[in-house]
Scaffold this motif. Structure first.
Motif, PDB file in Angstrom:
ATOM      1  N   PHE A 146      -2.412  -1.197  -6.332  1.00 50.20           N
ATOM      2  CA  PHE A 146      -2.932  -0.831  -5.020  1.00 50.20           C
ATOM      3  C   PHE A 146      -4.327  -1.413  -4.821  1.00 50.20           C
ATOM      4  O   PHE A 146      -4.656  -1.947  -3.744  1.00 50.20           O
ATOM      5  N   ALA A 187       0.827  -1.201   0.000  1.00 52.39           N
ATOM      6  CA  ALA A 187       0.000   0.000   0.000  1.00 52.39           C
ATOM      7  C   ALA A 187       0.861   1.250   0.000  1.00 52.39           C
ATOM      8  O   ALA A 187       0.559   2.241  -0.676  1.00 52.39           O
ATOM      9  N   HIS A 227       0.300   3.409  -3.385  1.00 50.98           N
ATOM     10  CA  HIS A 227      -0.830   4.292  -3.108  1.00 50.98           C
ATOM     11  C   HIS A 227      -0.933   5.392  -4.167  1.00 50.98           C
ATOM     12  O   HIS A 227       0.068   6.009  -4.545  1.00 50.98           O
TER      13      HIS A 227
END
Length: 375
Positions: free
Chosen positions: A45, A27, A31
């Motif tokens: 993601f 993540a 992101h």
């Protein structure tokens, strides 16, 4: 849909801690806010988040283990009723994750004006070799931030002219809404109107300009323990800059600089040096006087001692009282060859050479080796 275990890089026996840890890595890497206009990162993601949504929920994980991806085909109408993000599992991880990435807690509800520790300061302190060996108390001058003596840290000239920030309502932070690949998300950011203090000051204190702090020079006594070495770092608690919002002061870190000694060298707790002795003392042996850290003492040199011979005296090195250890003292003999001989000395040495034949033998031995080398 890819295998969620494969996406997160965990095996089917992975515990929740491992699953969460691997998801956090992905993540942070993919992101969308950290990879703007990167469709591939957004997809990765999304894929990682979908995998985590399944594996972090024991019921959904069990369904996947039994039926595979078929358990979630059809979105909300699938066997597991999977669709969108559950509210239970993601609050905590997003709070941790986005707090790490953006510096604010996602839905954490924590106020940005909470008490925080003041900044640390660093200063170099110079010691002699003896001071580092035996320890010393020193008074040093430091300059650090302290609470303003005019406003007592209140930041305002008039305490009655301080009111709660109307943008963050005194929290020092507010929720900022943004659109991501998954729809609307919010994160906590520091209030730009009050700079995270939660207060609006109409008339800042003229002394500190509304910071609530001022610089002050102060003398601090520090006790340097015996045995410290060059580049060691000592911490003096609470002597750094003053904290924010009632938080504790930072610390003072002292970087030790030890000057070299003209005789002694150091290796940990051991000390060593080169001890010059006369040609006759090396040949005949006898008592010599050697220096130690505290005084001088007698030492018996055996006859025939050669240059470079090492001697040791146990327990005469540096003492580390904190660990209750003592080093040793080493000295290396350096035989001094006389450079100026009077007539009697020269005749005596020539007589010795003639009697022992040493000079002739050494010359023959040396030059014969040279001749052999070139032949």
């Amino acid at each position: 849909m890819r295998d969620p275990y494969e996406v997160l890089g965990v095996d089917k026996t992975a515990d929740q801690g491992s699953i969460k840890r691997e998801y956090r890595k992905l993540a942070k890497k993919y992101h969308p806010d950290l990879n703007p206009d990167n469709e591939e990162a957004a997809e990765k993601f999304k894929e990682a988040t979908l995998a985590y949504e399944i594996l972090s929920d024991e019921e959904k994980r069990s369904q996947y283990d039994r039926f595979g991806s078929a358990a979630f085909e059809g979105g909300a109408g699938g066997a597991g009723g999977f669709g969108g993000f559950s509210q239970g599992g993601f609050g905590d991880i997003f709070g941790d994750l986005f707090g790490d990435i953006f510096g604010g807690g996602f839905g954490s509800g924590q106020s940005a004006n909470r008490p925080t520790k003041g900044d640390d300061i660093q200063q170099v302190i110079n010691l002699t070799f003896q001071e580092s060996a035996f320890g010393v108390s020193k008074e040093i001058q430091i300059r650090h931030e302290v609470t303003c003596h005019v406003c007592d840290g209140k930041k305002s000239k008039d305490p009655d002219k301080v009111h709660t920030c109307d943008k963050c309502h005194g929290r020092g932070a507010y929720n900022e809404v943004s659109q991501t690949a998954f729809g609307t998300m919010s994160r906590t950011v520091t209030c730009d109107k009050c700079s995270g203090t939660g207060e609006i000051i109409e008339e800042p204190c003229p002394n500190c300009k509304g910071s609530g702090k001022e610089f002050k020079s102060e003398k601090v006594k520090v006790d340097i323990p015996a045995g410290v070495e060059n580049n060691n770092v000592m911490r003096v608690s609470g002597k750094g800059h003053v904290g924010e919002n009632g938080g504790p002061n930072g610390d003072l870190y002292l970087v030790i600089r030890v000057s070299e000694h003209e005789i002694f060298k150091r290796d940990g707790l051991n000390i060593y040096y080169e001890m010059p002795i006369s040609f006759t003392k090396a040949a005949l042996g006898g008592e010599i006087e050697i220096p130690t850290l505290k005084n001088t003492r007698k030492f018996e040199i055996p006859h025939g001692t050669q240059t470079g011979t090492k001697f040791v005296i146990k327990g005469e090195g540096i003492e580390d009282k904190r660990r209750k250890r003592k080093g040793d003292l080493y000295f290396y003999v350096k035989v001094l060859t006389p450079t100026k001989l009077n007539k009697e000395q020269r005749e005596a040495l020539e007589a010795y050479a003639n009697i022992s034949g040493e000079e002739v033998k050494e010359e023959k031995s040396f030059f014969s080796k040279v001749k052999d080398f070139f032949d």
